[in-house]
Design a protein around this motif. Structure first.
Motif, short mmCIF file in Angstrom:
data_model
loop_
_atom_site.label_atom_id
_atom_site.label_comp_id
_atom_site.label_asym_id
_atom_site.label_seq_id
_atom_site.Cartn_x
_atom_site.Cartn_y
_atom_site.Cartn_z
N VAL A 1 22.36 5.78 -15.29
CA VAL A 1 22.39 7.25 -15.29
C VAL A 1 21.85 7.80 -13.97
N LEU B 1 17.57 12.81 -18.99
CA LEU B 1 18.67 12.46 -19.90
C LEU B 1 19.04 13.65 -20.78
N HIS C 1 22.53 15.58 -20.86
CA HIS C 1 23.23 15.79 -22.14
C HIS C 1 23.62 17.25 -22.31
N VAL D 1 26.26 13.36 -20.41
CA VAL D 1 25.87 12.22 -21.25
C VAL D 1 26.08 12.62 -22.70
#
Length: 664
Positions: free
Chosen positions: A254, A491, A495, A500
């Motif tokens: 990522v 993260l 998202h 993601v």
């Protein structure tokens, strides 16, 4: 020092020789322990060869020439290469600076022998705090400095030759060994230690099938590999990719595909982050067995009384089990003790650090907890009585399978649930108010180290051995060896920005020949995702016969080494690891062992606890490296008496000059 293609010397009548194959941090530890133990064990002349294609000390994984965005998942305060007084080993402890004190010494000039190659690393040294998660590039400087210090500690009487080369074969040569290098040079040795670390392997059949499918349909496929070494340039902006795995390799992925392609994060309200896209990002659909990423590293401090070493997994308890059972079953004999010790760390901190959240005093809870088996109604009833809030009760099976039993109505339900899991993890582990999570972390850490000290692999049933390197190592990594909390905030920001997406637990990856697409599904989600790319985000599994490392393959072909097997003769299966005995000696195909031939680290079947570790933790890597160094030196005492040394002071001076040139 870099001395390429220097032949080793046979020991008959001359110097004894040790060859370390692999020059990363584990090899550096062994080198330092040889220096510490040699005065008391082996006074004869000795030379050491280190075979390492990358820079000695850091090796491949921690090398300097990788993305500056990649970080350790350890706080700077938790990194040292030195054996302190906590380490229970036969050799002498040698004090030295951990990463934080080393950085301070480099900055103030008290540690002058470090050449810092660029301004970015100089800035990192100046700003490093105990609570910093350092970059791998900064760690490389520390590891390379430690290696040079270990060489210096051996003194002029023990020259160290570093060969920037690859070992391709080891063969018995009388009582010693011949180590053949890719360049054609041959080193003769009385002891050989393989410390090759994580190595690449030939792709598993499943990955081969995925690669063939991708080639037929013009898709992108990345097999298991060290993430920084994969070329992702063919992955186009906006392209959707299924990602199998949500551990540390996933976090690195990522980072490289988002921030590494020009994106950036900015602070947002409530301590959250917002992602500013560059326009070069793909879209990642991520899933795994658990369906959630590894737990974040903890920022809390203990408020109560430290739990200390394991209370239930003790030498006496293990000896009693061995006396009754002969060999130990992981689930039946060991895990109940390990789980109870982990819970002890958790509850001691909850009761002594947060007494307002419990209904009994610790002095009343503890004797009842001591008396209860882990899998017993008594233990469950005690916890129910003593801990009013069910959210404060620890059940390790629920922690391991956080989405078990959930059935999702569709992909949107999965997104919300996994995002909530990540937010809750950050609340518990990075909010500062739930220090019981640190109690659990420390409890598991002590168990992880103690298990390797107390239970030889030979004492486990064949079926239990792969559980240790498989489930147990994976569970420990999931709870204790996750990413910095900021990575999980990133993260969440990715998202929310749509880059993601989450697939759910029990990930099932497949292919659709008619559509020409990769597929991904979860038995708990009534939908299937298709994509034009598949990334297997994990390190390759170990493999002896199928290793991409020519040395490991040659051991299998010659029979000098063998693969660890598990199960009964009728159901025996290989783990892919090189089989070693309790002394880390290689076990040959015929079951025999030879003195002076060793393997340690993730490629070997023995306990593997990494290399560097936390200060004052009696860390397994330090204990194991000390024991191995003493074993090597003891073996060398059995060699014929050497003739006078012919290694001249002029050649020594030239070698030392080459060492400093190599490391800078």
């Amino acid at each position: 020092m870099t001395i390429d293609s220097v032949p080793g010397r046979p020991h008959d009548g001359r110097k004894a020789a040790v060859v370390l194959i692999g020059g990363g941090p584990r090899a550096a530890l062994i080198l330092e322990r040889l220096a510490a133990n040699r005065p008391g064990l082996f006074a004869g002349p000795l030379t050491v060869h280190v075979v390492e294609p990358h820079r000695p000390g850091s090796g491949r994984i921690w090398r300097r020439d990788q993305s500056p965005l990649l970080m350790l998942n350890s706080l700077a305060a938790d990194v040292t290469m030195f054996t302190d007084d906590s380490v229970q080993c036969a050799g002498p402890a040698v004090a030295g600076p951990g990463l934080v004190d080393w950085a301070r010494g480099v900055v103030d000039g008290s540690i002058p022998d470090v050449d810092v190659p660029d301004e970015d690393l100089r800035r990192q040294l100046r700003t490093l705090l105990p609570t910093t998660f350092p970059t791998r590039r900064l760690q490389s400087l520390y590891l390379e400095w430690f290696f040079a210090r270990a060489v210096q500690a051996l003194g002029p009487q023990v020259p160290v030759a570093v060969h920037r080369d690859l070992a391709v074969d080891v063969a018995a040569d009388g009582a010693g060994y011949r180590v053949v290098l890719a360049s054609g040079a041959v080193l003769r040795a009385d002891a050989v230690v393989m410390t090759v670390g994580h190595t690449d392997s030939e792709p598993e059949p499943r990955s081969v099938a995925y690669a063939g499918f991708a080639a037929r349909h013009g898709l992108f496929h990345a097999p298991p590999a060290y993430t920084n070494d994969v070329d992702f340039s063919a992955l186009r902006p906006g392209q959707e990719a299924i990602v199998s795995g949500m551990g540390l390799a996933f976090i690195d992925l990522v980072v490289l595909l988002m921030e590494g392609r020009g994106g950036r994060f900015v602070d947002a309200p409530g301590g959250t982050l917002r992602y500013i896209a560059s326009g070069n990002e793909p879209v990642l659909w991520a899933g795994s067995r658990r369906g959630v990423p590894y737990r974040s590293k903890i920022s809390s401090l203990l408020r109560g009384e430290p739990a200390g070493p394991p209370r239930y997994l003790t030498a006496g308890a293990v000896a009693a089990l061995l006396e009754v059972h002969g060999r130990l079953d992981f689930w039946q004999h060991l895990w109940p003790l390990m789980a109870k010790d982990a819970a002890f760390g958790y509850y001691r901190e909850l009761f002594t650090g947060h007494p307002e959240r419990v209904a009994l005093p610790w002095s009343e809870f503890l004797p009842r907890f001591d008396a209860a088996d882990w899998y017993s109604d008594d233990r469950r009833a005690l916890v129910d009585q003593a801990v009013p809030d069910a959210a404060d009760r620890l059940e390790l099976e629920e922690l391991d399978h956080p989405l078990a039993g959930m059935h999702f109505g569709g992909p949107d339900d999965v997104q919300d649930t996994v995002a909530d899991q990540i937010r809750e993890d950050l609340r518990l582990r990075d909010g500062g108010a739930n220090s019981e999570t640190l109690g659990l972390f420390l409890g598991l850490l002590y168990v992880y180290f103690e298990l390797g000290r107390l239970v030889p692999m030979d004492a486990l049933t064949p079926a239990s051995r792969p559980l240790v390197s498989g489930w147990w190592h994976g569970f420990f990594s999931y709870v204790d060896s996750g990413p910095p909390a900021r990575r999980l905030r990133e993260l969440l920001a990715l998202h929310e920005a749509g880059f993601v997406r989450f697939l759910g637990p029990q990930l099932q990856v497949g292919t659709d020949e008619e559509l020409g697409l990769f597929t991904a599904s979860s038995p708990q989600v009534p939908s299937t995702v298709t994509a034009t790319a598949l990334i297997e985000a994990r390190l390759p599994g170990p493999s002896l016969a199928g290793s991409a490392n020519p040395l490991l393959r040659s051991l299998s072909e010659s029979g000098l080494g063998s693969e660890e097997r598990t199960g009964s003769e009728a159901t025996a299966a290989g783990t892919g690891k090189v089989l070693v005995d309790f002394s880390s000696r290689l076990v040959a195909a015929d079951g025999s062992t030879r003195p002076g031939l060793y393997a340690v680290g993730p490629a070997a079947s023995g306990w593997s606890g990494g290399a560097f570790s936390r200060p004052s933790s009696n860390a397994a890597p330090f204990r194991d490296s000390d024991a191995l160094a003493r074993r090597i030196l003891t073996d060398l005492m059995e060699l014929p008496a050497p003739a006078p040394d012919s290694f001249t002071s002029a050649r020594l001076a030239a070698s030392i000059t080459q060492l400093h040139s190599s490391l800078t």
